[in-house]
Enzyme design. Structure first.
Site, PDB file in Angstrom:
ATOM      1  N   GLU A  97       0.864  -1.190   0.000  1.00 25.61           N
ATOM      2  CA  GLU A  97       0.000   0.000   0.000  1.00 25.61           C
ATOM      3  C   GLU A  97       0.894   1.232   0.000  1.00 25.61           C
ATOM      4  O   GLU A  97       2.122   1.105   0.010  1.00 25.61           O
ATOM      5  CB  GLU A  97      -0.951  -0.030   1.206  1.00 25.61           C
ATOM      6  CG  GLU A  97      -1.978  -1.156   1.106  1.00 25.61           C
ATOM      7  CD  GLU A  97      -2.972  -1.190   2.253  1.00 25.61           C
ATOM      8  OE1 GLU A  97      -2.984  -0.281   3.077  1.00 25.61           O
ATOM      9  OE2 GLU A  97      -3.736  -2.171   2.317  1.00 25.61           O
ATOM     10  N   HIS A 125      -8.703   9.359   4.172  1.00 25.67           N
ATOM     11  CA  HIS A 125      -8.394   8.296   3.214  1.00 25.67           C
ATOM     12  C   HIS A 125      -8.688   8.840   1.826  1.00 25.67           C
ATOM     13  O   HIS A 125      -9.744   9.423   1.606  1.00 25.67           O
ATOM     14  CB  HIS A 125      -9.234   7.048   3.502  1.00 25.67           C
ATOM     15  CG  HIS A 125      -8.719   5.821   2.809  1.00 25.67           C
ATOM     16  ND1 HIS A 125      -8.841   5.644   1.451  1.00 25.67           N
ATOM     17  CD2 HIS A 125      -8.069   4.734   3.277  1.00 25.67           C
ATOM     18  CE1 HIS A 125      -8.277   4.483   1.121  1.00 25.67           C
ATOM     19  NE2 HIS A 125      -7.796   3.917   2.215  1.00 25.67           N
ATOM     20  N   ARG A 175      -0.480   8.776   2.108  1.00 25.31           N
ATOM     21  CA  ARG A 175      -1.917   9.008   2.023  1.00 25.31           C
ATOM     22  C   ARG A 175      -2.319  10.480   1.967  1.00 25.31           C
ATOM     23  O   ARG A 175      -3.223  10.865   1.239  1.00 25.31           O
ATOM     24  CB  ARG A 175      -2.544   8.401   3.283  1.00 25.31           C
ATOM     25  CG  ARG A 175      -3.663   7.508   2.964  1.00 25.31           C
ATOM     26  CD  ARG A 175      -4.087   6.786   4.176  1.00 25.31           C
ATOM     27  NE  ARG A 175      -4.114   5.382   3.835  1.00 25.31           N
ATOM     28  CZ  ARG A 175      -4.580   4.452   4.628  1.00 25.31           C
ATOM     29  NH1 ARG A 175      -5.019   4.777   5.818  1.00 25.31           N
ATOM     30  NH2 ARG A 175      -4.597   3.212   4.249  1.00 25.31           N
ATOM     31  N   HIS A 198     -10.795   9.291   8.081  1.00 22.65           N
ATOM     32  CA  HIS A 198     -10.555   7.853   8.197  1.00 22.65           C
ATOM     33  C   HIS A 198      -9.939   7.442   9.526  1.00 22.65           C
ATOM     34  O   HIS A 198     -10.359   6.455  10.133  1.00 22.65           O
ATOM     35  CB  HIS A 198      -9.644   7.451   7.036  1.00 22.65           C
ATOM     36  CG  HIS A 198      -9.368   5.990   6.932  1.00 22.65           C
ATOM     37  ND1 HIS A 198     -10.363   5.050   6.744  1.00 22.65           N
ATOM     38  CD2 HIS A 198      -8.207   5.280   6.975  1.00 22.65           C
ATOM     39  CE1 HIS A 198      -9.826   3.838   6.674  1.00 22.65           C
ATOM     40  NE2 HIS A 198      -8.527   3.954   6.831  1.00 22.65           N
ATOM     41  N   ARG A 235      -0.335   8.340   9.451  1.00 19.64           N
ATOM     42  CA  ARG A 235      -0.144   6.892   9.691  1.00 19.64           C
ATOM     43  C   ARG A 235       0.196   6.151   8.403  1.00 19.64           C
ATOM     44  O   ARG A 235      -0.437   6.368   7.364  1.00 19.64           O
ATOM     45  CB  ARG A 235      -1.429   6.301  10.288  1.00 19.64           C
ATOM     46  CG  ARG A 235      -1.368   4.808  10.509  1.00 19.64           C
ATOM     47  CD  ARG A 235      -2.608   4.331  11.213  1.00 19.64           C
ATOM     48  NE  ARG A 235      -3.816   4.552  10.449  1.00 19.64           N
ATOM     49  CZ  ARG A 235      -4.285   3.723   9.518  1.00 19.64           C
ATOM     50  NH1 ARG A 235      -3.643   2.617   9.228  1.00 19.64           N
ATOM     51  NH2 ARG A 235      -5.412   4.007   8.882  1.00 19.64           N
TER      52      ARG A 235
HETATM   53  C1  SIN Z   1      -7.314   0.502   3.376  1.00 18.99           C
HETATM   54  O1  SIN Z   1      -7.613  -0.662   3.179  1.00 18.99           O
HETATM   55  O2  SIN Z   1      -7.047   1.295   2.484  1.00 18.99           O
HETATM   56  C2  SIN Z   1      -7.304   0.999   4.779  1.00 18.99           C
HETATM   57  C3  SIN Z   1      -6.158   0.469   5.496  1.00 18.99           C
HETATM   58  C4  SIN Z   1      -5.725   1.420   6.552  1.00 18.99           C
HETATM   59  O3  SIN Z   1      -6.445   2.338   6.899  1.00 18.99           O
HETATM   60  O4  SIN Z   1      -4.597   1.286   7.008  1.00 18.99           O
END
Ligand code: SIN
Length: 560
Positions: free
Chosen positions: A122, A252, A298, A366, A401
């Site tokens: 990610e 998010h 993010r 988020h 985060r």
């Molecule tokens: C996501 O699946 O994008 C959320 C995961 C997260 O908030 O760390």
């Protein structure tokens, strides 16, 4: 109100942090876990992407540490991050032993290759290290495994549909909590009747853990479930505990943006598996914002989406007028139906498919990096009160985060807080003299309930406009003015002597919102998730520090 039974430990919240703590505490005492809905309703349950963990030894752990520190934009507490990444593998191994099933590779016949876990990547991770379960249902699987394990323990009891109405503080120490029935929202099945009596009881405990999660509901656009109203954070602050870093709310980047649909989370793992972002002219715009493109941190991706959404068009970051899309149509090497079954099923309800359609997205609140200030053992500034998970602020996430570090945080710091509670709790708990509770509190009238609902809607909209993705002094001050009006109206309703879960949630949201506004005003720089349009640069000389919010609303900055 009656005095309920005495317990050794009281845990508020049944997400990953609360359950992991309860399991540790139950080795030595009786634990009561209180949750205001059913056990399945927590932020943990809805987590999709996965759990970041470095299972391959020292080098892997060092890289996870580096990624966590880099994502946090200069503010991660290194000892907290070290605890997270080095204890994480043990906590995850233990979870697997307790029955959690993470997705594993399969051989040609479809048999699982034992121990060969699939990993995804990610944003801001330097490699693929994120374990997932049932494709995109990691939180639900972790929750299922922890609930099953905890339910089997004879020393853990659960109080579902129960809320903590207040903490009992005596002789400078938290000694328990007042509990009230947490009825469903008006007009839902199980809702309390107009002006019905409310059942309340006092529970005395050696120590109390707040693990009640975040407060996404303070914003009109959020990926969080309805239960995320910041109750635990507000209760701790009301009892005198210090809050920290409340200006850092993570947005998010990719919540579903479809007229009439909820802001459903479209996991970052979609981008980890190759999805890109396009504006309404079809451009892959992240090229203009960050070398890591869609896998940039993010906060960078969220701001880029918001800016593209308002480019050359009327509208604002609060209400962008141009659509932005997630595009997965080109991804051929991933079986999207198996990898993202939950997301696929949700999109199908709106006639959309990941493999066929552009999916409209926009950022939504988020995750709260700030919260109740704790040390690495979950100790708050109040004796007898501990906190863990999203409700707490250890500084582990800094200003931003790293994706999929939150489930790991719950496991590691839930266990740590429990160990502090076990080591430090006086035994047996001494109950303060029972007060005269008077007649049972009564539920709000229907009219009062409707007024509370409209105040909540106004608060959420005002927070989105004043303290959202981009903020500045004037918007934050407007937010405080609006909040003052909301507070006055809530106080007037409370003066009727009636109460309800929604009134308590509105009061909690208001307290959390004020903390966000005041902390955001005080940090006159931009860092991580906190972007001040009037102070667009990072100012390390003055602000490479955590904010701390005192009881009287004053904010100061400290390096820790
Ligand atoms: C996501 O699946 O994008 C959320 C995961 C997260 O908030 O760390």
């Amino acid at each position: 109100m009656e005095n309920g039974p005495q317990v050794d430990f009281l845990v508020m919240g049944a997400g990953v942090a609360g359950l992991r703590a309860a399991i540790e505490l139950a080795q030595h005492g009786e634990v009561l876990v209180v949750t205001k809905e059913s056990l399945r309703e927590s932020n943990t349950h809805y987590a999709q992407g996965g759990i970041a963990v470095a299972m391959e030894g020292k080098k892997d752990i060092a890289l996870h540490l580096e990624d966590t520190v880099n994502a946090g934009d200069g503010l991660v507490s290194r000892p907290a991050a070290e605890a997270l990444v080095s204890e994480g593998p043990l906590r995850v191994a233990e979870l697997i032993e307790w029955g959690a099933n993470f997705d594993q590779a399969v051989d040609a016949e479809g048999h699982r290759l034992s121990g060969l876990y699939l990993r995804t990547r990610e944003g801001a991770h330097s490699l693929a290290r994120i374990l997932h379960a049932s494709g995109d249902a990691t939180g639900a699987e972790i929750s299922r495994a922890l609930v099953a394990f905890a339910r089997a323990h004879h020393r853990i009891r659960f109080a579902e549909w129960t809320r903590v109405a207040g903490l009992v503080v005596a002789e400078g120490r938290v000694m328990g909590a007042d509990l009230a029935s947490a009825e469903a929202a008006p007009h839902e099945p199980g809702a309390a009747g107009d002006n019905a009596p409310i059942a309340e009881r006092r529970i005395i405990a050696s120590s109390v853990l707040i693990a009640s999660g975040g407060a996404g509901q303070v914003y009109s656009d959020t990926t969080n479930p309805a239960v995320a109203t910041g109750d635990g954070i507000a209760l701790a602050a009301e009892a005198g505990a210090e809050l920290a870093d409340m200006e850092f709310y993570q947005f998010h980047p990719t919540a579903f943006a479809f007229e009439g649909a909820p802001r459903f989370l479209l996991s970052e793992a979609l981008r980890g598996e190759g999805a890109c972002l396009r504006n309404d002219r079809g451009e892959r715009f992240m090229e203009r914002y960050h070398p890591l493109l869609e896998l940039a941190p993010r906060d960078v991706v969220a701001r880029a989406i918001a800016l593209e959404g308002m480019a050359d068009a009327p509208g604002s970051v609060a209400a962008p007028s141009r659509p932005v899309y997630l595009d997965m149509r080109h991804v051929r090497d991933v079986d999207l139906a198996t990898r993202f079954p939950g997301i696929g099923a949700f999109l199908a309800r709106y006639g959309l498919s990941l493999s066929r359609d552009l999916i409209p997205v926009r950022p939504a609140a988020h995750y709260l990096m700030g919260g109740i200030r704790t040390d690495l053992g979950g100790r708050t500034s109040l004796a007898g009160l501990y906190a863990a998970g999203e409700a707490a602020c250890t500084g582990v996430h800094g200003a931003n985060r790293l994706a999929s570090n939150s489930l790991l945080e719950g496991l590691v710091f839930g266990a740590r807080a429990a160990r502090s509670m076990l080591a430090e709790s006086p035994s047996p708990a001494t109950a303060p003299a029972a007060p005269d509770f008077g007649p049972a509190a009564r539920h709000l009238t229907m009219a009062e309930g409707e007024r509370v609902e409209s105040l909540i809607v106004a608060l959420e909209a005002s927070m989105w406009a004043s303290a959202g993705l981009l903020r500045e002094e004037s918007s934050l001050r407007q937010g405080l003015v609006a909040l003052g009006e909301t507070d006055a109206a809530l106080t007037e309703i409370a003066a009727s002597g009636h109460t309800s879960r929604r009134l308590a949630e509105a009061q909690a949201m208001s307290r959390v919102a004020r903390a966000i506004l005041l902390s955001s005003l005080a940090r006159t720089e931009s860092r991580g998730a906190h972007f001040r349009s009037d102070h667009p640069h990072r100012d390390d000389a003055n602000f490479r520090k955590h904010s701390a919010l005192g009881r009287e609303g004053s904010v100061h900055f400290e390096a820790w």
